[in-house]
Motif scaffolding. Structure first.
Motif, PDB file in Angstrom:
ATOM      1  N   ARG A 189       0.825  -1.212   0.000  1.00 50.19           N
ATOM      2  CA  ARG A 189       0.000   0.000   0.000  1.00 50.19           C
ATOM      3  C   ARG A 189       0.859   1.261   0.000  1.00 50.19           C
ATOM      4  O   ARG A 189       0.520   2.255  -0.653  1.00 50.19           O
ATOM      5  CB  ARG A 189      -0.930  -0.003   1.218  1.00 50.19           C
ATOM      6  N   VAL A 190       1.955   1.237   0.711  1.00 50.25           N
ATOM      7  CA  VAL A 190       2.834   2.411   0.749  1.00 50.25           C
ATOM      8  C   VAL A 190       3.456   2.673  -0.621  1.00 50.25           C
ATOM      9  O   VAL A 190       3.547   3.811  -1.068  1.00 50.25           O
ATOM     10  CB  VAL A 190       3.925   2.238   1.833  1.00 50.25           C
ATOM     11  N   LEU A 191       3.863   1.613  -1.306  1.00 48.58           N
ATOM     12  CA  LEU A 191       4.429   1.781  -2.646  1.00 48.58           C
ATOM     13  C   LEU A 191       3.365   2.276  -3.629  1.00 48.58           C
ATOM     14  O   LEU A 191       3.655   3.087  -4.514  1.00 48.58           O
ATOM     15  CB  LEU A 191       5.045   0.472  -3.130  1.00 48.58           C
ATOM     16  N   GLU A 192       2.132   1.804  -3.463  1.00 47.79           N
ATOM     17  CA  GLU A 192       1.043   2.306  -4.301  1.00 47.79           C
ATOM     18  C   GLU A 192       0.816   3.792  -4.023  1.00 47.79           C
ATOM     19  O   GLU A 192       0.625   4.593  -4.943  1.00 47.79           O
ATOM     20  CB  GLU A 192      -0.236   1.529  -4.032  1.00 47.79           C
ATOM     21  N   LEU A 193       0.860   4.165  -2.780  1.00 45.89           N
ATOM     22  CA  LEU A 193       0.695   5.560  -2.382  1.00 45.89           C
ATOM     23  C   LEU A 193       1.814   6.420  -2.980  1.00 45.89           C
ATOM     24  O   LEU A 193       1.568   7.526  -3.485  1.00 45.89           O
ATOM     25  CB  LEU A 193       0.726   5.633  -0.854  1.00 45.89           C
ATOM     26  N   PHE A 194       3.022   5.908  -2.931  1.00 45.91           N
ATOM     27  CA  PHE A 194       4.174   6.619  -3.490  1.00 45.91           C
ATOM     28  C   PHE A 194       4.011   6.818  -4.991  1.00 45.91           C
ATOM     29  O   PHE A 194       4.304   7.898  -5.529  1.00 45.91           O
ATOM     30  CB  PHE A 194       5.450   5.826  -3.187  1.00 45.91           C
ATOM     31  N   MET A 195       3.532   5.792  -5.683  1.00 50.08           N
ATOM     32  CA  MET A 195       3.296   5.902  -7.127  1.00 50.08           C
ATOM     33  C   MET A 195       2.232   6.952  -7.427  1.00 50.08           C
ATOM     34  O   MET A 195       2.421   7.821  -8.302  1.00 50.08           O
ATOM     35  CB  MET A 195       2.858   4.548  -7.687  1.00 50.08           C
ATOM     36  N   LEU A 196       1.122   6.916  -6.711  1.00 50.16           N
ATOM     37  CA  LEU A 196       0.039   7.863  -6.945  1.00 50.16           C
ATOM     38  C   LEU A 196       0.482   9.294  -6.643  1.00 50.16           C
ATOM     39  O   LEU A 196       0.137  10.235  -7.376  1.00 50.16           O
ATOM     40  CB  LEU A 196      -1.166   7.505  -6.074  1.00 50.16           C
ATOM     41  N   GLN A 197       1.243   9.456  -5.584  1.00 52.25           N
ATOM     42  CA  GLN A 197       1.704  10.797  -5.236  1.00 52.25           C
ATOM     43  C   GLN A 197       2.694  11.333  -6.268  1.00 52.25           C
ATOM     44  O   GLN A 197       2.634  12.501  -6.659  1.00 52.25           O
ATOM     45  CB  GLN A 197       2.352  10.776  -3.846  1.00 52.25           C
ATOM     46  N   THR A 198       3.584  10.480  -6.732  1.00 56.28           N
ATOM     47  CA  THR A 198       4.537  10.883  -7.771  1.00 56.28           C
ATOM     48  C   THR A 198       3.799  11.310  -9.034  1.00 56.28           C
ATOM     49  O   THR A 198       4.105  12.355  -9.635  1.00 56.28           O
ATOM     50  CB  THR A 198       5.500   9.729  -8.089  1.00 56.28           C
ATOM     51  N   GLU A 199       2.821  10.514  -9.462  1.00 56.05           N
ATOM     52  CA  GLU A 199       2.045  10.856 -10.662  1.00 56.05           C
ATOM     53  C   GLU A 199       1.321  12.184 -10.492  1.00 56.05           C
ATOM     54  O   GLU A 199       1.315  13.023 -11.402  1.00 56.05           O
ATOM     55  CB  GLU A 199       1.041   9.744 -10.964  1.00 56.05           C
ATOM     56  N   ALA A 200       0.725  12.389  -9.328  1.00 52.62           N
ATOM     57  CA  ALA A 200      -0.038  13.624  -9.092  1.00 52.62           C
ATOM     58  C   ALA A 200       0.868  14.843  -9.129  1.00 52.62           C
ATOM     59  O   ALA A 200       0.523  15.874  -9.738  1.00 52.62           O
ATOM     60  CB  ALA A 200      -0.748  13.531  -7.737  1.00 52.62           C
ATOM     61  N   LEU A 201       2.030  14.759  -8.519  1.00 51.94           N
ATOM     62  CA  LEU A 201       2.946  15.894  -8.483  1.00 51.94           C
ATOM     63  C   LEU A 201       3.521  16.190  -9.858  1.00 51.94           C
ATOM     64  O   LEU A 201       3.662  17.346 -10.252  1.00 51.94           O
ATOM     65  CB  LEU A 201       4.067  15.627  -7.478  1.00 51.94           C
ATOM     66  N   GLN A 202       3.840  15.139 -10.618  1.00 53.84           N
ATOM     67  CA  GLN A 202       4.384  15.372 -11.951  1.00 53.84           C
ATOM     68  C   GLN A 202       3.345  15.978 -12.892  1.00 53.84           C
ATOM     69  O   GLN A 202       3.658  16.835 -13.717  1.00 53.84           O
ATOM     70  CB  GLN A 202       4.931  14.065 -12.538  1.00 53.84           C
ATOM     71  N   GLU A 203       2.099  15.537 -12.778  1.00 55.28           N
ATOM     72  CA  GLU A 203       1.043  16.080 -13.630  1.00 55.28           C
ATOM     73  C   GLU A 203       0.723  17.532 -13.267  1.00 55.28           C
ATOM     74  O   GLU A 203       0.436  18.346 -14.138  1.00 55.28           O
ATOM     75  CB  GLU A 203      -0.217  15.233 -13.497  1.00 55.28           C
ATOM     76  N   ALA A 204       0.798  17.845 -11.980  1.00 60.31           N
ATOM     77  CA  ALA A 204       0.420  19.190 -11.530  1.00 60.31           C
ATOM     78  C   ALA A 204       1.530  20.209 -11.744  1.00 60.31           C
ATOM     79  O   ALA A 204       1.259  21.396 -11.845  1.00 60.31           O
ATOM     80  CB  ALA A 204       0.038  19.154 -10.062  1.00 60.31           C
ATOM     81  N   LEU A 205       2.774  19.736 -11.810  1.00 55.78           N
ATOM     82  CA  LEU A 205       3.900  20.658 -11.920  1.00 55.78           C
ATOM     83  C   LEU A 205       4.747  20.363 -13.150  1.00 55.78           C
ATOM     84  O   LEU A 205       5.946  20.147 -13.065  1.00 55.78           O
ATOM     85  CB  LEU A 205       4.776  20.553 -10.669  1.00 55.78           C
ATOM     86  N   PRO A 206       4.134  20.332 -14.357  1.00 54.03           N
ATOM     87  CA  PRO A 206       4.902  19.969 -15.543  1.00 54.03           C
ATOM     88  C   PRO A 206       6.014  20.950 -15.853  1.00 54.03           C
ATOM     89  O   PRO A 206       7.083  20.583 -16.296  1.00 54.03           O
ATOM     90  CB  PRO A 206       3.845  19.968 -16.651  1.00 54.03           C
TER      91      PRO A 206
END
Length: 324
Positions: A193-210
Motif C-alpha cells: 500500500r505504501v508503494l502504491e501511495l508513493f506511485m500515486l503521489q509521484t504521478e499527481a505531483l508530476q502532472e500538476a507541476l509539468p
C-alpha cells in the motif's frame, strides 16, 4: 522523528514486534493539551506515523531528524503550522493536503497545534535514504531532484507544493490506517500500500507541476564538467576497482545522474567504458608479449580466468589464441 516528538505527550498502550515489523500505539495524555492516539509502525526501510489527535490548547512540538529521510505527508483533518530554517516562512498545513519532500539530517522543525474542535488527523511516511534510492526511478524528474537533495543534505524546496488529497489516495490511506494484519502478512500488506501511495503521489505531483519538472532534469551546462571529470578519473586508472558510489562522491553527482549522464554524453555505461579501456590496454600488452597472468592482475581482474572470459566476450577470441 515523530515518535520522539510526541513521547512527552503520550503513554504506551500496546506494542508488538515481529521480524522486520514493529507496531506501537500511544494514547495522548490530556494534561499536556492533547488527546487521542498516535500509532507508529516501523518496517525495513520506512516508518508510518499516524496521528488522530484533539488539540485542547495551543501545543508546540519539536521534530529532530537524526538522519536523512524522504517524507510523504498526508493531512486529512485539522490544520497546523510548520516552521524550520529551510522554510522561507511558516507553512500552514490544511486538511486534505499532501506533499513529498526530503528531510536533511539534523534538521529541527517546530509544529504548532492550535485548539480546534476538529481532530488533527495526519499520516507521515518516512523513507530512509537507502530505501528511497532503491524505489526511486532515474527517469523521474521529481525523484532525481529528491536524490539531489539527499546527496547535499538539503530540503526539497517549499514550493514543490501542497496538493489536494484525491479519493484514490484517501482510499489507500484508509487501507493503511485500518490495517489489522500483523507479522509477515501485515508487513507485506503495508509495503504494497505504501508503494502504491508513493506511485500515486509521484504521478499527481508530476502532472500538476509539468513546468517545474523540466527544471528538475539534468542541467548539462552544470553537470557536463563533472561527467568529464569522472571520465578523466577512469582514463587515468582503468584498472582501479571503481564503484558508482565512489565516483559519484568524487564528482559531486548522485548515482542516477552519473549513470544516465555518462551514457548520454559518452554513449556507453560507466562500466562498459571501463571494460573497453581495459580490453584495449590488454590487447596492446598481449601484442607486446606480456604474460596473460601479469595482464590480468595489472588490469584489476581477480583471476586470469575472469580476464580471459572478459577478453573473449569483447573480441571473440581467447587471449592465448590472440597472442599466438
Amino acid at each position: 522523528m515523530y515518535l520522539d516528538a510526541l513521547l512527552p505527550h503520550a503513554q504506551l498502550v500496546r506494542e508488538s514486534e515481529a521480524k522486520g515489523f514493529r507496531q506501537a500505539c500511544y494514547a495522548m495524555v490530556p494534561e499536556t493539551g492533547l488527546e487521542g492516539i498516535f500509532e507508529y509502525t516501523a518496517l525495513e526501510g520506512f516508518e508510518i506515523n499516524y496521528s488522530n489527535i484533539t488539540v485542547a490548547r495551543h501545543t508546540a512540538v519539536q521534530l529532530n531528524a537524526s538522519k536523512q529521510y524522504v517524507e510523504m505527508h498526508f493531512s486529512l483533518s485539522g490544520r497546523f503550522l510548520s516552521r524550520n530554517e529551510k522554510l522561507i516562512k511558516p507553512l500552514l498545513v490544511k486538511d486534505l493536503q499532501h506533499s513529498l519532500f526530503s528531510v536533511p539530517q539534523n534538521l529541527t522543525s517546530g509544529l504548532e497545534f492550535q485548539s480546534d474542535k476538529r481532530p488533527l488527523v495526519k499520516v507521515d511516511i518516512l523513507f530512509n535514504k537507502n530505501y528511497f534510492e532503491h524505489i526511486a526511478h532515474e527517469d523521474c524528474a521529481l525523484h532525481t531532484t529528491l536524490l539531489d537533495k539527499l546527496a547535499c543534505n538539503d530540503r526539497m524546496p517549499a514550493d514543490i507544493g501542497m496538493m489536494d488529497v484525491t479519493p484514490h489516495l484517501l482510499s489507500v490511506l484508509t487501507d493503511i490506517i485500518t490495517c489489522k494484519r500483523t507479522g509477515y502478512f501485515g508487513r507485506m500488506f503495508l509495503e504494497a500500500r505504501v508503494l502504491e501511495l508513493f506511485m500515486l503521489q509521484t504521478e499527481a505531483l508530476q502532472e500538476a507541476l509539468p513546468g517545474k519538472g523540466c527544471g528538475y532534469l539534468m542541467d548539462f551546462s552544470r553537470d557536463i564538467e563533472k561527467l568529464y571529470f569522472v571520465k578523466e578519473l577512469i582514463d587515468k586508472e582503468p584498472e582501479t576497482d571503481h564503484s558508482l558510489q565512489k565516483l559519484s562522491r568524487q564528482a559531486g553527482l548522485n548515482v542516477f545522474k552519473l549513470k544516465n549522464g555518462f551514457k548520454s554524453l559518452f554513449g556507453d555505461t560507466v562500466f562498459g567504458y571501463i571494460n573497453s579501456l581495459r580490453m584495449e590496454k590488454a590487447r596492446k600488452m598481449l601484442l607486446e608479449g606480456a604474460p596473460i597472468n601479469t595482464i590480468a592482475y595489472q588490469l584489476g581482474y581477480s583471476s586470469p580466468n575472469n580476464f580471459s572470459t572478459a577478453f573473449k566476450r569483447k573480441y571473440g577470441i581467447t587471449p592465448g589464441k590472440f597472442k599466438a
